[in-house]
Design an enzyme around this catalytic site. Structure first.
Site, PDB file in Angstrom:
ATOM      1  N   GLU A  94      19.413 -16.738   8.841  1.00  0.00           N
ATOM      2  CA  GLU A  94      17.910 -16.146   8.634  1.00  0.00           C
ATOM      3  C   GLU A  94      17.485 -15.621   7.508  1.00  0.00           C
ATOM      4  OE1 GLU A  94      17.919 -13.399  12.173  1.00  0.00           O
ATOM      5  OE2 GLU A  94      17.885 -14.753  13.403  1.00  0.00           O
ATOM      6  N   PRO A  95      17.837 -16.402   6.338  1.00  0.00           N
ATOM      7  CA  PRO A  95      17.593 -15.925   4.948  1.00  0.00           C
ATOM      8  C   PRO A  95      16.052 -15.778   4.874  1.00  0.00           C
ATOM      9  CG  PRO A  95      18.045 -18.300   4.733  1.00  0.00           C
ATOM     10  CD  PRO A  95      18.258 -17.857   6.053  1.00  0.00           C
TER      11      PRO A  95
ATOM     12  N   CYS B 166      -5.944   6.514  -4.383  1.00  0.00           N
ATOM     13  CA  CYS B 166      -6.139   8.053  -4.400  1.00  0.00           C
ATOM     14  C   CYS B 166      -4.942   8.499  -3.650  1.00  0.00           C
ATOM     15  CB  CYS B 166      -7.552   8.440  -3.869  1.00  0.00           C
ATOM     16  SG  CYS B 166      -8.550   7.910  -5.077  1.00  0.00           S
ATOM     17  N   GLU B 167      -3.596   8.241  -4.140  1.00  0.00           N
ATOM     18  CA  GLU B 167      -2.352   8.523  -3.391  1.00  0.00           C
ATOM     19  C   GLU B 167      -1.375   8.825  -4.505  1.00  0.00           C
ATOM     20  OE1 GLU B 167       0.372   7.771   0.044  1.00  0.00           O
ATOM     21  OE2 GLU B 167      -1.811   7.389   0.699  1.00  0.00           O
TER      22      GLU B 167
ATOM     23  N   TYR C 210       8.120  -9.697   0.625  1.00  0.00           N
ATOM     24  CA  TYR C 210       7.630  -8.478   1.387  1.00  0.00           C
ATOM     25  C   TYR C 210       6.418  -7.997   0.063  1.00  0.00           C
ATOM     26  CZ  TYR C 210      11.889  -9.230   3.964  1.00  0.00           C
ATOM     27  OH  TYR C 210      12.703  -9.768   4.954  1.00  0.00           O
TER      28      TYR C 210
HETATM   29  C1  LIG Z   1      13.859  -9.369   8.176  1.00  0.00           C
HETATM   30  C2  LIG Z   1      14.728 -10.108   8.922  1.00  0.00           C
HETATM   31  C3  LIG Z   1      15.490 -11.150   8.292  1.00  0.00           C
HETATM   32  C4  LIG Z   1      15.270 -11.677   6.826  1.00  0.00           C
HETATM   33  O1  LIG Z   1      15.920 -10.590   6.127  1.00  0.00           O
HETATM   34  P1  LIG Z   1      16.084 -10.839   4.611  1.00  0.00           P
HETATM   35  O2  LIG Z   1      16.870  -9.562   3.798  1.00  0.00           O
HETATM   36  O3  LIG Z   1      14.684 -11.239   3.912  1.00  0.00           O
HETATM   37  O4  LIG Z   1      16.966 -11.797   4.161  1.00  0.00           O
HETATM   38  C5  LIG Z   1      16.277 -12.125   9.178  1.00  0.00           C
HETATM   39  N1  LIG Z   1      16.492 -11.768  10.243  1.00  0.00           N
HETATM   40  C6  LIG Z   1      15.791 -10.876  11.161  1.00  0.00           C
HETATM   41  C7  LIG Z   1      15.939 -10.286  12.520  1.00  0.00           C
HETATM   42  C8  LIG Z   1      15.159  -9.873  10.288  1.00  0.00           C
HETATM   43  O5  LIG Z   1      14.633  -8.992  11.165  1.00  0.00           O
END
Ligand SMILES: *Cc1c(COP(=O)(O)O)cnc(C)c1O
Length: 420
Positions: free
Chosen positions: A275-276, A344-345, A373
Site C-alpha cells: 500500500e505505497p 492569522c496563526e 499529503y
Molecule cells: C496512510 C496509509 C498508507 C500509505 O502510507 P504512505 O506512508 O503514504 O506510504 C498505507 N496503508 C494504510 C493503511 C495507511 O493508513
C-alpha cells in the site's frame, strides 16, 4: 528522482515552465508531473520484481486526485482506500473493484455495504467488533466479504508520533498477541472469507529495520494461524516507505525495501499486497506560490510572505515538516528568511531562519515534495478557497482540479429564517 528542473534559468515541470502555469491558472497551485509518477511506479514495481504477482494498492489518501489515480491505474496499480469517498474515486478512476483494499478503523455499516456491493477485493478489519459487523452486513446481503485481519505488531516505526501506527497504544489493528483468538472468532462467520493478515506501522519511515521486525512478526503469526487450521492466502504489508524532503537526505530505496521483503517473506506462500502512498506521489508534485511581500522581521530575518498557507499545505503546521523552498527563476543571490503564509496563526510558518534564494514581492517559488499529503489535506481555514491542481505531461498540461473559490464554499451555508 523527479522532473522539476531548471531549464534556461526557469524551473520547469517536465517541459512546461512553472511561470507559464502560474500566469494561466494563478497561484497558489499544485503541479504534478506524470513522468515522475510513472517513474516512481515503475521503480516500485521493479523493486518487487522477485515476488510472485504482488498487488500494489496505491494509498489514495496520499493524493486522491482522479488524474493521478488514473496514471497509476495505467501502471497496473490497485488502490488502498480508507473511506467511501476514496472508494468512489478509485472506481471512477477505473481501478477494478477486486484490486481495491478498504482500510481504516472507523468504517461505517454504510461504507461496508457499499464496498460489499461494489465487490471490492479485500477489507482490512481493524478490530474484532468491526469484523463481526462486516460479517453481519455481508451476510444480510447474501455475500461473503474477502477480509484480512490487521494486526498491531507493537513496533516503534521511528517516525513522527502523529503518523506512527504500529505501537500498542495506537488505534490501528488488533494486538498481535490476541490475533490468533480474534482470527478464530471471525473465521467461522458465514459473511466473511477471512483469508489473510495485514500490517502498516506508519508513514515516512526512514529505516527498514522496524518494518522488517513487523513483517517477521507477521510471518510468525501466519505460521501460527496455519497451525491452528486456518487457510492464509494473503498478507498485506502496508505502505510507509519514506521519501527525501531535504536535498541530499538519504532514504531507504525501493530496491532495498523489495530485497528485504523478498528475504523476510520467503516461503510464506501467499499473495503479497503493498500500500505505497508517499513514495509514489510525494516527489511528483510541488506547490507553486507567489511572494505577496517581504516584511522586515523583528528578529533580524525578513518574513517572506507567500500566497500559499497552512490551509493549502498543512504538513509543516501539523508535523513541523520540512519542504525545500526554491525560486522559480533564481537570480543566484541568497537570503536568510522566515517563509510564512498569510493566515492569522503563527503555525502558518513554512520555514524559520532558512537560507533560500533571494526573493522579492511578485516572485514565484515552489515548495517541493508536495505531491503527497498536500492538496488532499487542504481546508478552507480563514475562508480561503481550495487550491487548483495541474498535471503536466511532457510539453502539455491540464487543470486536473479546479480552484474552488471562497464564494462556492459560502454558497453551502445558510442563515436560518429565525435569524433573519
Ligand atoms: C496512510 C496509509 C498508507 C500509505 O502510507 P504512505 O506512508 O503514504 O506510504 C498505507 N496503508 C494504510 C493503511 C495507511 O493508513
Amino acid at each position: 528522482m523527479d522532473h522539476f528542473t531548471l531549464q534556461d534559468g526557469v524551473l520547469h515541470a517536465e517541459q512546461v515552465a512553472l511561470s507559464l502555469i502560474a500566469d494561466a491558472v494563478g497561484t497558489p497551485v499544485y503541479v504534478y508531473s506524470r513522468a515522475t509518477l510513472e517513474r516512481h511506479a515503475q521503480v516500485f514495481k521493479q523493486a518487487l520484481g522477485a515476488l510472485d504477482n504482488p498487488l500494489i494498492a496505491y494509498a489514495l489518501k496520499s493524493n486522491p486526485n482522479l488524474a493521478v489515480v488514473r496514471v497509476l491505474r495505467q501502471q497496473g496499480f490497485g488502490a488502498d482506500v480508507v473511506s467511501g469517498g476514496e472508494m468512489q474515486r478509485a472506481l471512477m478512476a477505473g481501478i477494478a473493484a477486486e484490486d481495491i483494499v478498504f482500510s481504516g478503523v472507523g468504517k461505517t455499516a454504510r461504507e461496508m455495504a457499499d464496498g460489499v456491493a461494489a465487490g471490492i477485493g479485500q477489507f482490512n478489519i481493524e478490530s474484532e467488533e468491526e469484523g463481526f459487523e462486516l460479517a453481519a452486513v455481508a451476510e444480510s446481503m447474501g455475500k461473503r466479504a474477502n477480509a484480512s485481519l490487521r494486526v498491531n505488531p507493537d513496533v516503534d516505526a521511528g517516525t513522527h508520533e502523529k503518523i506512527s501506527t504500529g505501537k500498542a497504544e495506537n488505534k490501528f489493528g488488533v494486538p498481535i498477541h490476541r490475533a490468533g483468538e480474534i482470527f478464530a472468532n471471525l473465521a467461522n462467520k458465514p459473511g466473511l472469507n477471512l483469508r489473510g493478515v495485514a500490517v502498516h506501522i506508519g508513514s515516512q519511515l526512514s529505516d527498514l529495520a522496524p518494518m522488517e521486525t513487523a513483517f517477521a512478526k507477521l510471518g510468525t503469526l501466519i505460521a501460527g494461524l496455519r497451525g491452528a487450521g486456518h487457510a492464509i492466502s494473503h498478507a498485506d504489508l502496508g505502505g510507509g516507505l519514506g521519501v527525501p524532503y531535504k536535498a541530499g537526505e538519504i532514504m531507504p530505496s525501493p530496491a532495498d525495501y523489495g530485497a528485504m521483503v523478498a528475504r523476510v517473506t520467503k516461503g510464506w506462500d501467499v499473495r503479497l499486497i503493498f500500500e505505497p502512498g508517499r513514495v509514489i506521489s510525494g516527489n511528483a508534485g510541488v506547490l507553486l506560490t507567489r511572494v505577496v511581500r517581504v516584511k522586515r522581521g523583528g528578529n533580524g530575518d525578513p518574513f517572506v510572505i507567500v500566497d500559499a498557507a497552512m490551509n493549502d499545505l498543512a504538513r509543516p503546521a501539523l508535523y513541523g515538516a520540512w519542504h525545500d523552498f526554491v525560486a522559480v527563476a533564481p537570480s543566484g543571490e541568497r537570503m536568510t528568511a522566515n517563509v510564512v503564509g498569510p493566515i492569522c496563526e503563527t503555525g502558518d510558518t513554512f520555514a524559520m531562519g532558512r537560507d533560500i534564494d533571494a526573493l522579492e514581492a511578485g516572485d514565484l517559488a515552489i515548495f517541493r515534495t508536495a505531491g503527497a499529503y498536500g492538496a488532499t489535506m487542504a481546508s478552507s481555514y480563514n475562508s480561503r478557497g481550495f487550491v487548483p491542481e495541474v498535471m503536466v505531461d511532457g510539453d502539455r498540461w491540464a487543470v486536473v482540479a479546479e480552484r474552488i473559490e471562497p464564494a462556492a464554499i459560502l454558497a453551502a451555508e445558510k442563515v436560518p429564517d429565525w435569524l433573519e
